[in-house]
Write a protein that holds these residues in place. Structure first.
Motif, PDB file in Angstrom:
ATOM      1  N   LEU A 132      -0.881  20.810  -6.731  1.00 46.83           N
ATOM      2  CA  LEU A 132       0.447  20.262  -6.422  1.00 46.83           C
ATOM      3  C   LEU A 132       0.736  20.057  -5.299  1.00 46.83           C
ATOM      4  N   PRO A 133       0.360  20.896  -4.322  1.00 51.74           N
ATOM      5  CA  PRO A 133       0.655  20.390  -2.871  1.00 51.74           C
ATOM      6  C   PRO A 133      -0.188  19.261  -2.208  1.00 51.74           C
ATOM      7  N   ARG A 134      -1.294  19.363  -2.915  1.00 52.51           N
ATOM      8  CA  ARG A 134      -2.089  17.945  -2.477  1.00 52.51           C
ATOM      9  C   ARG A 134      -1.628  16.731  -2.893  1.00 52.51           C
ATOM     10  N   MET A 135      -0.965  16.699  -4.306  1.00 50.29           N
ATOM     11  CA  MET A 135      -0.417  15.244  -4.857  1.00 50.29           C
ATOM     12  C   MET A 135       0.602  14.965  -3.965  1.00 50.29           C
ATOM     13  N   VAL A 136       1.544  16.296  -3.500  1.00 45.45           N
ATOM     14  CA  VAL A 136       2.583  15.740  -2.402  1.00 45.45           C
ATOM     15  C   VAL A 136       2.191  15.237  -1.268  1.00 45.45           C
ATOM     16  N   LYS A 137       1.082  15.500  -0.847  1.00 41.92           N
ATOM     17  CA  LYS A 137       0.539  15.097   0.250  1.00 41.92           C
ATOM     18  C   LYS A 137       0.042  13.526   0.212  1.00 41.92           C
ATOM     19  N   ILE A 138      -0.462  13.273  -0.966  1.00 41.05           N
ATOM     20  CA  ILE A 138      -0.936  11.747  -1.179  1.00 41.05           C
ATOM     21  C   ILE A 138       0.496  11.054  -1.342  1.00 41.05           C
ATOM     22  N   LEU A 139       1.605  11.442  -1.838  1.00 41.04           N
ATOM     23  CA  LEU A 139       2.823  10.791  -1.721  1.00 41.04           C
ATOM     24  C   LEU A 139       3.358  10.782  -0.442  1.00 41.04           C
ATOM     25  N   MET A 140       3.147  11.599   0.264  1.00 44.71           N
ATOM     26  CA  MET A 140       3.688  11.541   1.761  1.00 44.71           C
ATOM     27  C   MET A 140       2.846  10.617   2.559  1.00 44.71           C
ATOM     28  N   GLU A 141       1.626  10.585   2.314  1.00 48.15           N
ATOM     29  CA  GLU A 141       0.776   9.315   3.086  1.00 48.15           C
ATOM     30  C   GLU A 141       1.274   7.975   2.806  1.00 48.15           C
ATOM     31  N   GLY A 142       2.053   7.790   1.786  1.00 49.14           N
ATOM     32  CA  GLY A 142       2.732   6.561   1.441  1.00 49.14           C
ATOM     33  C   GLY A 142       4.370   6.482   2.090  1.00 49.14           C
ATOM     34  N   LEU A 143       4.711   7.766   1.880  1.00 49.65           N
ATOM     35  CA  LEU A 143       6.310   7.485   2.523  1.00 49.65           C
ATOM     36  C   LEU A 143       6.175   7.524   3.988  1.00 49.65           C
ATOM     37  N   MET A 144       5.387   8.031   4.708  1.00 50.03           N
ATOM     38  CA  MET A 144       5.415   8.371   6.293  1.00 50.03           C
ATOM     39  C   MET A 144       5.629   6.830   6.882  1.00 50.03           C
ATOM     40  N   PRO A 145       4.653   6.010   6.540  1.00 49.68           N
ATOM     41  CA  PRO A 145       4.923   4.747   7.350  1.00 49.68           C
ATOM     42  C   PRO A 145       6.324   3.852   6.962  1.00 49.68           C
ATOM     43  N   LEU A 146       6.714   4.082   5.706  1.00 46.33           N
ATOM     44  CA  LEU A 146       8.026   3.508   5.397  1.00 46.33           C
ATOM     45  C   LEU A 146       9.219   4.323   6.148  1.00 46.33           C
ATOM     46  N   SER A 147       9.233   5.492   6.374  1.00 50.80           N
ATOM     47  CA  SER A 147      10.132   6.367   6.980  1.00 50.80           C
ATOM     48  C   SER A 147      10.084   6.010   8.584  1.00 50.80           C
ATOM     49  N   GLU A 148       8.824   5.799   9.015  1.00 49.55           N
ATOM     50  CA  GLU A 148       8.847   5.398  10.416  1.00 49.55           C
ATOM     51  C   GLU A 148       9.383   3.940  10.844  1.00 49.55           C
ATOM     52  N   ASP A 149       8.870   3.049   9.792  1.00 49.63           N
ATOM     53  CA  ASP A 149       9.422   1.863   9.941  1.00 49.63           C
ATOM     54  C   ASP A 149      10.915   1.459   9.841  1.00 49.63           C
ATOM     55  N   ALA A 150      11.268   2.430   8.833  1.00 47.14           N
ATOM     56  CA  ALA A 150      13.022   2.364   8.479  1.00 47.14           C
ATOM     57  C   ALA A 150      13.608   2.988   9.852  1.00 47.14           C
ATOM     58  N   LYS A 151      12.829   4.059  10.567  1.00 44.42           N
ATOM     59  CA  LYS A 151      13.654   4.504  11.679  1.00 44.42           C
ATOM     60  C   LYS A 151      13.997   3.483  12.794  1.00 44.42           C
TER      61      LYS A 151
ATOM     62  N   ARG B 125       0.944  -1.158   0.175  1.00 39.85           N
ATOM     63  CA  ARG B 125      -0.165   0.065   0.005  1.00 39.85           C
ATOM     64  C   ARG B 125       0.904   1.131  -0.057  1.00 39.85           C
ATOM     65  N   SER B 126       1.944   1.295   0.596  1.00 38.07           N
ATOM     66  CA  SER B 126       3.064   2.456   0.695  1.00 38.07           C
ATOM     67  C   SER B 126       3.447   2.764  -0.814  1.00 38.07           C
ATOM     68  N   GLY B 127       3.843   1.467  -1.309  1.00 37.70           N
ATOM     69  CA  GLY B 127       4.506   1.612  -2.584  1.00 37.70           C
ATOM     70  C   GLY B 127       3.503   2.305  -3.703  1.00 37.70           C
ATOM     71  N   MET B 128       2.055   1.706  -3.570  1.00 37.03           N
ATOM     72  CA  MET B 128       1.261   2.072  -4.345  1.00 37.03           C
ATOM     73  C   MET B 128       0.808   3.601  -4.245  1.00 37.03           C
ATOM     74  N   THR B 129       0.936   3.954  -3.183  1.00 39.27           N
ATOM     75  CA  THR B 129       0.335   5.182  -2.669  1.00 39.27           C
ATOM     76  C   THR B 129       1.551   6.220  -3.102  1.00 39.27           C
ATOM     77  N   ILE B 130       2.652   6.057  -2.963  1.00 42.28           N
ATOM     78  CA  ILE B 130       3.728   6.866  -3.515  1.00 42.28           C
ATOM     79  C   ILE B 130       3.703   6.896  -5.007  1.00 42.28           C
ATOM     80  N   GLY B 131       3.386   5.758  -5.780  1.00 45.73           N
ATOM     81  CA  GLY B 131       3.528   5.675  -7.021  1.00 45.73           C
ATOM     82  C   GLY B 131       2.244   6.550  -7.651  1.00 45.73           C
ATOM     83  N   ILE B 132       1.384   6.500  -6.979  1.00 51.96           N
ATOM     84  CA  ILE B 132       0.094   7.310  -7.402  1.00 51.96           C
ATOM     85  C   ILE B 132       0.294   8.852  -7.044  1.00 51.96           C
ATOM     86  N   GLY B 133       0.982   8.942  -5.802  1.00 49.64           N
ATOM     87  CA  GLY B 133       1.480  10.556  -5.625  1.00 49.64           C
ATOM     88  C   GLY B 133       2.249  10.862  -6.833  1.00 49.64           C
ATOM     89  N   LEU B 134       3.346  10.127  -7.353  1.00 48.46           N
ATOM     90  CA  LEU B 134       4.143  10.650  -8.293  1.00 48.46           C
ATOM     91  C   LEU B 134       3.376  10.872  -9.700  1.00 48.46           C
TER      92      LEU B 134
END
Length: 415
Positions: free
Chosen positions: A258-277, A36-45
């Protein structure tokens, strides 16, 4: 080459979800969460590309109209970054650069010489371009690979150095942007901002988003600001009222969406960032890792887009006024949001400072693009690129923005 081309031909918005899903699994995420994170980031891009594409669809004709209206005639054609990347991917150095950069990233992470895990594999074409330019200029594949490797190492160090500012300004925890044509300018932009801080009077001028909205009220709203800037470009292009209004509304849409598209990308990126940490804290206490992403995630700021729109006519004016410049800015004017990331971030959103820094940057970019035109044209000819009608030399603003590769190219071309 066939395997790489098969994967890369799918584009960054498809490649990125695959990579994110794999990395998420490595960091201990369940498949469903990683996918889901991967797909959300892809959709954001995809969303970001759609909006920047919308900007290009309207800005490029306006720029062409300005060129014709003011009789601008320069000999080197700006073919744009998509053509530059396609030419780079068509060269024989591609697999060597992929292996070199991948291995270097692993070694640098293992030896603590970088914090960035560069997952932006599609944009490895930046390093490929460096190698292809050096290989063409010197006739040496080895020097081309060395140039690509040196560029990768320096860009990774710049990404580490600039990451705290990216994270603070855009609210992107544990993220860096190893994007060659943007982060190459980060140290210079930061240095210029420190110089501005030393100038009496000028250092007191604050012209960021909050100040603009406070002073201008309704007119400072990003939607209205996009409308005004779009209308301004339309006036310079000599548009009829209906075309001018259309352009203004489209630029307003860009500022809003454009800011809203970045927010969609962030929705996918945040879980990955937290789990990586968490993964790094558990297995490697004290070791911090940044997720290296495409600089597209930083283009959603209203100040970045505002600065980019203002820089369109300024860049055309510079192209005409600068003695010795031969590059006609055209296709890559729509990528100015990428170039204006660091003038804005370094100045903490101060639009006045960003425009001044942007003028200095674009001056250098035009000259670098002009200087690299001969080699870029030779690379294009070697890959059987179909030149635009009437064009004998090509380059692009994007090629000119590759500051680190250009310096390495100039040094290695002496051999």
């Amino acid at each position: 080459m066939e395997i790489l081309n098969y994967i890369l031909d799918m584009g960054g918005s498809v490649v990125m979800p695959i990579i994110i899903t794999i990395i998420g699994l490595i960091f201990g995420q369940k498949f469903s969460k990683a996918f889901r994170s991967g797909m959300t980031i892809g959709i954001g891009l995809i969303g970001i590309n759609l909006i920047t594409g919308l900007m290009g669809d309207y800005v490029s004709p306006a720029a062409q109209a300005m060129v014709e209206r003011f009789g601008i005639n320069l000999s080197v054609v700006d073919v744009g970054w998509p053509v530059s990347s396609a030419i780079a991917f068509a060269t024989t150095i591609v697999p060597w650069v992929f292996v070199t950069c991948f291995v270097l990233n692993i070694i640098m992470l293992a030896t603590n010489t970088t914090k960035t895990l560069n997952i932006d594999i599609w944009n490895y074409w930046h390093f490929i371009l460096t190698g292809s330019l050096v290989q063409t200029a010197t006739g040496s594949l080895i020097l081309g690979i060395i140039a690509s490797g040196l560029t990768f190492i320096i860009v990774m160090k710049f990404a580490d150095y600039s990451a705290p500012r990216v994270q603070e300004y855009f609210g992107l925890p544990n993220v860096s942007t190893p994007h060659t044509e943007t982060v190459s300018w980060a140290p210079l932009c930061i240095l210029l901002d420190k110089i501005y801080d030393k100038i009496p009077g000028f250092n007191k001028i604050k012209f960021d988003g909050d100040t603009i909205q406070e002073k201008l009220g309704f007119l400072g709203d990003p939607i209205v600001l996009g409308l005004i800037l779009g209308a301004f470009i339309g006036l310079l292009a000599g548009y009829e009222p209906n075309a001018l209004i259309t352009l203004a509304v489209q630029m307003s849409a860009v500022m809003f969406l454009l800011p809203r598209m970045v927010k969609i990308l962030m929705e996918g990126l945040m879980p990955l960032s937290e789990d990586a940490k968490k993964f790094m804290a558990k297995r490697f206490p004290g070791k911090e890792v940044y997720i290296g992403m495409d600089a597209a995630i930083a283009t959603g700021s209203p100040m970045v887009v505002s600065a980019a729109l203002l820089m369109i006519p300024i860049t055309l004016l510079l192209a005409v006024a600068l003695p010795g410049n031969k590059l006609l800015p055209l296709v890559d004017l729509s990528t100015l949001p990428f170039f204006m990331i660091w003038p804005v971030v370094a100045s903490r959103g101060n639009l006045l400072r960003a425009i001044i820094t942007g003028c200095l940057m674009m001056t250098a970019i035009l000259y670098i693009g002009t200087d690299l035109a001969g080699t870029a044209t030779a690379v294009a000819q070697a890959t059987n690129f179909a030149f635009p009608e009437g064009a004998t030399a090509i380059s692009s603003l994007d090629i000119g923005a590759h500051l680190v590769p250009y310096i390495i190219y100039k040094i290695l071309a002496l051999f």
